[in-house]
Structures are given as C-alpha cells and as structure tokens.
Design a protein around this motif. Structure first.
Motif, short mmCIF file in Angstrom:
data_model
loop_
_atom_site.label_atom_id
_atom_site.label_comp_id
_atom_site.label_asym_id
_atom_site.label_seq_id
_atom_site.Cartn_x
_atom_site.Cartn_y
_atom_site.Cartn_z
N UNK A 129 -0.83 9.61 -9.98
CA UNK A 129 -0.36 8.44 -10.72
C UNK A 129 1.17 8.34 -10.66
N UNK A 130 1.86 9.47 -10.78
CA UNK A 130 3.33 9.46 -10.68
C UNK A 130 3.77 8.95 -9.31
N UNK A 131 3.13 9.45 -8.27
CA UNK A 131 3.47 9.01 -6.91
C UNK A 131 3.21 7.51 -6.74
N UNK A 132 2.06 7.07 -7.23
CA UNK A 132 1.71 5.66 -7.11
C UNK A 132 2.68 4.78 -7.90
N UNK A 133 3.01 5.20 -9.12
CA UNK A 133 3.96 4.44 -9.93
C UNK A 133 5.34 4.38 -9.28
N UNK A 134 5.76 5.46 -8.66
CA UNK A 134 7.05 5.46 -7.95
C UNK A 134 7.03 4.43 -6.84
N UNK A 135 5.93 4.38 -6.09
CA UNK A 135 5.80 3.41 -5.01
C UNK A 135 5.79 1.98 -5.55
N UNK A 136 5.00 1.75 -6.59
CA UNK A 136 4.84 0.40 -7.13
C UNK A 136 6.13 -0.12 -7.75
N UNK A 137 6.78 0.71 -8.54
CA UNK A 137 7.90 0.23 -9.36
C UNK A 137 9.28 0.63 -8.86
N UNK A 138 9.37 1.18 -7.64
CA UNK A 138 10.65 1.69 -7.16
C UNK A 138 11.74 0.61 -7.12
N UNK A 139 11.41 -0.62 -6.77
CA UNK A 139 12.42 -1.67 -6.69
C UNK A 139 12.84 -2.17 -8.06
N UNK A 140 11.98 -2.01 -9.05
CA UNK A 140 12.30 -2.46 -10.41
C UNK A 140 13.12 -1.42 -11.15
N UNK A 141 12.77 -0.15 -10.98
CA UNK A 141 13.46 0.93 -11.69
C UNK A 141 12.98 1.05 -13.12
N UNK A 142 13.32 2.16 -13.74
CA UNK A 142 12.86 2.46 -15.11
C UNK A 142 13.37 1.46 -16.14
N UNK A 143 14.67 1.17 -16.12
CA UNK A 143 15.24 0.22 -17.08
C UNK A 143 14.69 -1.19 -16.86
N UNK A 144 14.57 -1.57 -15.59
CA UNK A 144 14.03 -2.89 -15.27
C UNK A 144 12.59 -3.02 -15.71
N UNK A 145 11.82 -1.95 -15.53
CA UNK A 145 10.42 -1.96 -15.94
C UNK A 145 10.33 -2.07 -17.46
N UNK A 146 11.22 -1.40 -18.15
CA UNK A 146 11.24 -1.48 -19.62
C UNK A 146 11.56 -2.91 -20.07
N UNK A 147 12.54 -3.55 -19.44
CA UNK A 147 12.90 -4.94 -19.77
C UNK A 147 11.73 -5.88 -19.47
N UNK A 148 11.13 -5.72 -18.30
CA UNK A 148 10.01 -6.57 -17.91
C UNK A 148 8.84 -6.40 -18.88
N UNK A 149 8.56 -5.18 -19.26
CA UNK A 149 7.49 -4.90 -20.21
C UNK A 149 7.77 -5.58 -21.55
N UNK A 150 9.00 -5.52 -21.99
CA UNK A 150 9.39 -6.17 -23.24
C UNK A 150 9.24 -7.69 -23.14
N UNK A 151 9.68 -8.26 -22.03
CA UNK A 151 9.54 -9.71 -21.83
C UNK A 151 8.07 -10.12 -21.78
N UNK A 152 7.26 -9.34 -21.11
CA UNK A 152 5.83 -9.66 -21.03
C UNK A 152 5.16 -9.51 -22.40
#
Length: 170
Positions: A129-152
C-alpha cells in the motif's frame, strides 16, 4: 452609477460556475471513484474477502476507539443500510476478522472491532500500500494531498446539503 469593488466582482464571477466545467469535474471524480474501488477490490481479494467487506473493515479500523464501534456508525460511514453491515459483519466474524459484541449499556447495540487476525492481514498489505500510494500521489505530495482532502471534504459537505435541498424540492 455604482461600480463594483474588485472583491465584489471576483465573488460574483466565482458564483457563475461554467456548467461544462462542473460536469467534467463530476465525471473526473466519478472516474477516480471507480479506480479507487478497483484498488479496494484488489486489496480485498488479497485478504480473501469482497470489496464491500474490505470497506467495512477499513471503516471499523478508522472509527473504532478501543471499545468497538456501533453497526449504525459503520453503516453511516460507508453509506449503506445497517442491515447490510449486520449481515457482512457476521460473515467476517466467521472468517475471524471481526469481533461483534453487544454493548454493555444498551443490548440493542452491537459494537464491532477488528480481530488480531484482521490487523495482521492489514499490516501484511501495508508495504504494498505504501508503494502504491507513493506511485499514485507522488506528483501531489503529502501537503498537496492534505489540502486536496480538505477541499474534497468541504465539497462533500456542500453536496450533502445540496441533496437535502433537492430532496425537499428546493
């Protein structure tokens, strides 16, 4: 003649959302949901259960705080009828993945918690799951994913309100 301030002008422009953009956004989100469901199905298969059962396990894991979580709360989290959670949790109990206990304070309430076996199986999936998440979200990054999650999450709340408005005929 009154002129609008820049802030008022920006606000009124934001209120006029292009319907084509809104439809494309909705279609994209729906496609994302399909792919996320496909991934959930693969994870479930690795545990020998169905995708909805995997969603139930994940909801219990997220909601449970030491003394179990009620069937009603799990049903609300996964947007299904409580009877579905009851049926599926009994099947998962037979597989040794869920513990079902009657609440000490209210015998009408059944509380669910994950078994040690479930935690071990989920932990076994963690590396992949960690490897898959790294692949899926690498362009967004941790902070970007947090912002996107908040917006959603904000959008989800607005959509819930919109469905209530539609249901009441407004």
């Amino acid at each position: 003649m009154q002129t609008k301030s820049k802030a008022e002008s920006r606000t009124s422009r934001n209120l006029a959302i292009d319907p084509d953009i809104a439809r494309r956004f909705a279609a994209t989100v729906a496609s994302v949901a399909v792919f996320l469901d496909d991934i959930r199905q693969f994870r479930a298969k690795a545990m020998g259960i169905s995708g909805p059962q995997f969603a139930l396990l994940m909801a219990v894991m997220d909601l449970e705080q030491g003394d179990g979580v009620s069937v009603r709360h799990v049903a609300k989290a996964v947007h299904v009828d409580p009877s579905f959670i009851t049926t599926q949790s009994k099947l998962l109990e037979k597989k040794g993945l869920i513990r079902r206990q009657v609440d000490d304070h209210d015998a009408r309430v059944v509380k669910l918690s994950l078994s040690d076996k479930a935690y071990k199986q989920i932990a076994g999936l963690a590396h992949d799951e960690r490897d898959l998440n790294s692949f899926i979200y690498e362009q967004i990054g941790g902070d970007g994913l947090e912002r996107l999650t908040s917006q959603l999450a904000d959008l989800k709340a607005r959509l819930e309100k919109a469905t209530v408005k539609l249901a009441s005929g407004l």
